[in-house]
Design an enzyme around this catalytic site. Structure first.
Site, PDB file in Angstrom:
ATOM      1  N   GLU A 133      13.160  15.390  -3.090  1.00 53.33           N
ATOM      2  CA  GLU A 133      13.995  14.764  -4.120  1.00 53.33           C
ATOM      3  C   GLU A 133      13.117  14.285  -5.265  1.00 53.33           C
ATOM      4  OE1 GLU A 133      15.930  11.441  -2.293  1.00 53.33           O
ATOM      5  OE2 GLU A 133      16.934  12.670  -0.782  1.00 53.33           O
ATOM      6  N   LYS A 135      11.479  11.803  -7.635  1.00 55.85           N
ATOM      7  CA  LYS A 135      11.280  10.358  -7.485  1.00 55.85           C
ATOM      8  C   LYS A 135      11.604   9.700  -8.827  1.00 55.85           C
ATOM      9  CE  LYS A 135       8.038   6.933  -5.713  1.00 55.85           C
ATOM     10  NZ  LYS A 135       8.132   5.995  -6.814  1.00 55.85           N
ATOM     11  N   ASP A 137      12.112   7.110 -11.726  1.00 56.89           N
ATOM     12  CA  ASP A 137      11.333   5.946 -12.121  1.00 56.89           C
ATOM     13  C   ASP A 137      12.252   4.858 -12.655  1.00 56.89           C
ATOM     14  OD1 ASP A 137       9.064   4.544 -12.371  1.00 56.89           O
ATOM     15  OD2 ASP A 137       8.253   5.648 -14.075  1.00 56.89           O
ATOM     16  N   TYR A 245      20.303   7.644  -2.753  1.00 54.33           N
ATOM     17  CA  TYR A 245      19.457   8.556  -1.976  1.00 54.33           C
ATOM     18  C   TYR A 245      19.102   8.086  -0.570  1.00 54.33           C
ATOM     19  CZ  TYR A 245      16.122   5.331  -4.156  1.00 54.33           C
ATOM     20  OH  TYR A 245      15.487   4.201  -4.595  1.00 54.33           O
ATOM     21  N   LYS A 333       3.024  11.800  -5.668  1.00 56.51           N
ATOM     22  CA  LYS A 333       3.008  11.345  -7.061  1.00 56.51           C
ATOM     23  C   LYS A 333       2.436  12.413  -7.993  1.00 56.51           C
ATOM     24  CE  LYS A 333       3.782   7.393  -7.774  1.00 56.51           C
ATOM     25  NZ  LYS A 333       3.380   6.048  -7.419  1.00 56.51           N
ATOM     26  N   CYS A 427     -25.255 -14.307  -7.266  1.00 55.55           N
ATOM     27  CA  CYS A 427     -23.811 -14.426  -7.501  1.00 55.55           C
ATOM     28  C   CYS A 427     -23.568 -15.046  -8.882  1.00 55.55           C
ATOM     29  CB  CYS A 427     -23.178 -15.299  -6.420  1.00 55.55           C
ATOM     30  SG  CYS A 427     -21.488 -15.797  -6.821  1.00 55.55           S
ATOM     31  N   CYS A 445     -21.657 -12.410  -1.975  1.00 52.24           N
ATOM     32  CA  CYS A 445     -22.294 -13.682  -2.243  1.00 52.24           C
ATOM     33  C   CYS A 445     -22.516 -14.371  -0.909  1.00 52.24           C
ATOM     34  CB  CYS A 445     -21.369 -14.511  -3.132  1.00 52.24           C
ATOM     35  SG  CYS A 445     -21.784 -16.250  -3.138  1.00 52.24           S
ATOM     36  N   CYS A 451     -19.294 -21.471  -2.648  1.00 44.34           N
ATOM     37  CA  CYS A 451     -19.051 -20.726  -3.891  1.00 44.34           C
ATOM     38  C   CYS A 451     -17.613 -20.971  -4.343  1.00 44.34           C
ATOM     39  CB  CYS A 451     -19.296 -19.241  -3.656  1.00 44.34           C
ATOM     40  SG  CYS A 451     -18.933 -18.220  -5.100  1.00 44.34           S
TER      41      CYS A 451
END
Ligand code: IVH
Length: 705
Positions: A133, A135, A137, A245, A333, A427, A445, A451
């Site tokens: 099918e 797709k 958008d 669908y 895709k 870091c 780090c 941190c």
């Protein structure tokens, strides 16, 4: 129009923003733009000049393009022209609305088909028919019909709970309000609301002539913005379309195959895409994909790929789902648009687990309809492999919709002075050493929770939806509470209320923190003093321990004490029983086990866990949710040998759904070994240890199949 808000004072150049500053500014912009939108759309009284409003939106879009990972759920770009979501009621979906796994290449699709075959244990000659099918958008919605009458419609939301957009959906012409012919009493149909390209262009054109300031970026945004209007009259004035669908809840079976289901949808009066195709197998499906890919620009609506669905419903049911996507479908895709631009600099951000992630600062360029000025570089090896250097011209694309990536360097355009990238040994946030162990891709780090980047990120994760899910404690507020010294670690969140009572500058006196919202936050925090073990584990932010792993751990160890003791034991002896038990859990390999063990080896982590546990009222032991009463729930099962009725994967999935723990190796803790044909050493070990051994048939009768 007059300007009432002082705009963007002390605006920092976007290139100079740290991720933290960017997050704070995005939060502020979301709030500010939403306020102007409310004034404009709801009160019809603009509070700001067009130019200033546009500047705010542009700044927001530019920061988002630079920090795609920080785009907020309530981002103004996701809500173009629409009113905010707070006005909609919530609807719990009777069956969750799943999302789809993605395939990007033909090989990915072959692999998908292979997985399906293996899972179902199909013989070589047996074909798997697929429905292909387009797709669409747009945005997915769920429509509920009772006795053939449309009664309720909702957006997807988080898949479990969406927004009630019933009144808005009723305004869409393609949506049948009354179904024709005999229909099941309850019928939930899923589909996509979208906008035809021609309608989109005409609508934007009309808005432009009317001097409207918000033009939609693409048909998808336009469809989403139009459906999510608080005033259904506005939705009615927008040209929305609908394709259906998929199936949600249904009171009686309606078809044996997806193909027949689509035919029934049509007969009831739903719009079904006329390009859907029944394919005999993968080759057929791929041919469809390539053909429609060629025609894509000529279609009257945007599509971003092709969805393949296993046609047989009985197979769909057996295949079931993994986390949030079905095993029986995948989205293939179309390749992303690619463009060239200049890479100015390689910069570094520090994440929750201390990972140093390099990213590229780019000359801004439009790709896939969005201006991009940063791109992720993943890790150092990637930079070395692609030999990416500051000063290079690079080819970029937006992968899977949002995050921009660098595909390759255009070497012919490299300036003579461009030097290879040198990874930082310090870091950039806290100045601790940043190290990259031999064989690992990521530099980290070593500052741990000293941190600040890691502390804030961990706190954000801690309070996030899948973890403690503390409403009102999103990124912006966590950052604020951290910056003002109110919270340093997770346990502090639960001490907040008490401390606020003694504070000279209580939260409720701070800008943006009314007495009411502060009160609501405290209530939300109080509500989380009782928490499930799996959320607790997830919230700790241990590397590689996501939702699925946290659940596996909770399922195996059942209580916090049992889990903590076992993890500590595993950490101290990586050959001992506790370690073997941990690594025997299906889907927990040595790499994940090492991360968990390393977490528990750190004194400050153990203290943080203990400190947090003390603040909580109760950590609820794991209760298998699937079928608490199943005869195998809580039991540890090992499958060995070849099964005849189903594949090993299917057997494992079924066992887990019934609340069993599936292990990869036999130990004294194993409850059952299910022995198929030609079972080998595991069977012998089970006999030695006196573990109950079941044949495949015995297993099936035990689980009631
Ligand atoms: S089926 C469990 N079919 O794609 C299966 N989805 O990436 C549910 N979409 O959330 C989806 N066209 O919004 C399906 N023909 C189609 C589709 C489609 C567009 C969208 C839908 C879904 C998303 C998943």
């Amino acid at each position: 129009m007059k300007t009432t808000a002082p705009l963007m004072t002390n605006q920092i150049d976007i290139d100079q923003l740290t991720p933290l500053e960017a997050a704070v500014e995005l939060a502020r912009l979301a709030e500010e733009i939403a306020r102007h939108d409310r004034a404009y759309y709801q009160s019809d009284a603009p509070s700001i000049s067009d130019a200033d409003y546009d500047a705010l939106r542009q700044r927001n879009a530019a920061i988002e393009a630079a920090f795609p990972e920080l785009v907020r759920a309530d981002s103004p770009t996701r809500r173009v022209g629409a009113t905010p979501a707070e006005g909609f009621g919530k609807i719990r979906h009777a069956r969750p609305m799943l999302s789809l796994d993605n395939a990007f290449t033909d090989a990915d699709v072959e692999e998908f088909a292979g997985r399906v075959r293996r899972f179902l244990g199909l013989a070589d000659g047996e074909t798997v028919a697929l429905v292909a099918e387009p797709k669409i958008d747009g945005l997915s919605i769920s429509l509920r019909y009772e006795k053939g009458r449309f009664v309720q419609g909702a957006t997807r939301g988080d898949g479990t709970e969406g927004e009630d957009v019933t009144a808005n959906l009723r305004t869409i012409n393609d949506l049948p309000r009354q179904l024709s012919g005999p229909v099941p009493d309850v019928l939930e149909v899923r589909g996509e609301v979208y906008m035809l390209r021609a309608d989109f262009l005409a609508m934007n054109e009309a808005r432009k002539t009317q001097g409207d300031k918000t033009l939609f970026a693409n048909p998808r945004n336009a469809a989403a913005g139009s459906l999510r209007q608080l005033d259904p009259d506005i939705t009615a004035s927008r040209p929305l379309s609908l394709f259906c669908y998929a199936l949600g809840e249904v009171s009686e079976p309606i078809a044996d195959t997806h193909w027949d289901f689509l035919a029934r949808l049509r007969s009831w009066g739903f719009k079904v895409n006329d390009r859907v195709r029944l394919c005999g197998g993968v080759d057929d499906a791929l041919a469809f994909y390539h053909a429609i890919g060629e025609e894509r620009a000529l279609l009257p609506y945007d599509i971003d790929g092709v969805v393949y669905k296993v046609n047989r419903f009985d197979w769909q049911e057996r295949l079931g789902q993994v986390s949030r996507s079905p095993r029986w479908a995948t989205a293939h895709k179309f390749p992303a648009e690619q463009v060239q631009t200049l890479l100015h600099e390689i910069a570094i951000s520090v994440g929750r687990t201390g990972a140093l992630t390099p990213y590229a600062i780019l000359e801004p360029v439009t790709v896939g309809g969005v201006v991009v000025s940063r791109a992720t570089l993943h890790n150092e090896d990637e930079i070395v492999r692609k030999d990416i250097r500051a000063g290079d011209t690079v080819i970029i694309q937006r992968a899977g919709d949002v995050i921009p990536q660098i595909v390759a360097v255009v070497e012919a355009k490299r300036p003579a002075e461009a030097r290879p990238f040198v990874p930082p040994e310090i870091c950039p946030v806290c100045g601790s050493h940043a190290v990259k162990p031999e064989g690992e891709a990521i530099r980290r780090c070593t500052g741990g929770l000293t941190c600040d980047a890691q502390r804030v990120e961990r706190l954000i994760h801690f309070a996030s939806r899948g973890a403690f899910d503390i409403e009102g404690l999103g990124e912006k507020n966590v950052e604020f509470l951290f910056r003002t010294g109110r919270i340093r670690g997770p346990a502090d969140i639960f001490r907040l209320e008490g401390q606020e009572e003694q504070s000279l500058l209580p939260l409720r006196t701070q800008p943006g923190w009314g007495a009411k919202s502060t009160q609501k936050l405290f209530e939300a925090i109080r509500a989380r003093r009782v928490i499930s073990l799996e959320r607790f584990i997830l919230a700790l932010g241990i590397r590689q321990v996501g939702e699925a792993t946290a659940r596996l751990l909770a399922r195996h160890y059942l209580s916090l004490d049992a889990w903590r003791d076992a993890m500590l034991a595993a950490a101290q002896n990586r050959e001992g029983d506790a370690w073997l038990q941990l690594t025997a859990i299906d889907q927990i390999g040595p790499a994940v086990a090492t991360d968990i063990a390393d977490f528990f080896l750190e004194e400050h982590n153990r203290q943080a866990v203990a400190d947090l546990a003390r603040q909580l009222e109760r950590i609820e032991d794991f209760v298998p949710t699937a079928k608490a009463a199943s005869p195998v729930s809580g039991k540890t099962v090992v499958f060995t040998g070849t099964l005849t009725g189903m594949s090993r994967d299917e057997a494992k999935a079924r066992a887990q759904e019934l609340g069993a723990k599936v292990a990869g190796s036999v130990s004294a803790k194993t409850d059952y070994v299910v022995a198929g044909q030609d079972a080998g050493s595991k069977l012998t070990k089970a006999r030695d240890l006196g573990v109950a051994i079941l044949s495949e048939e015995e297993w099936l009768s035990l689980i009631g199949r």
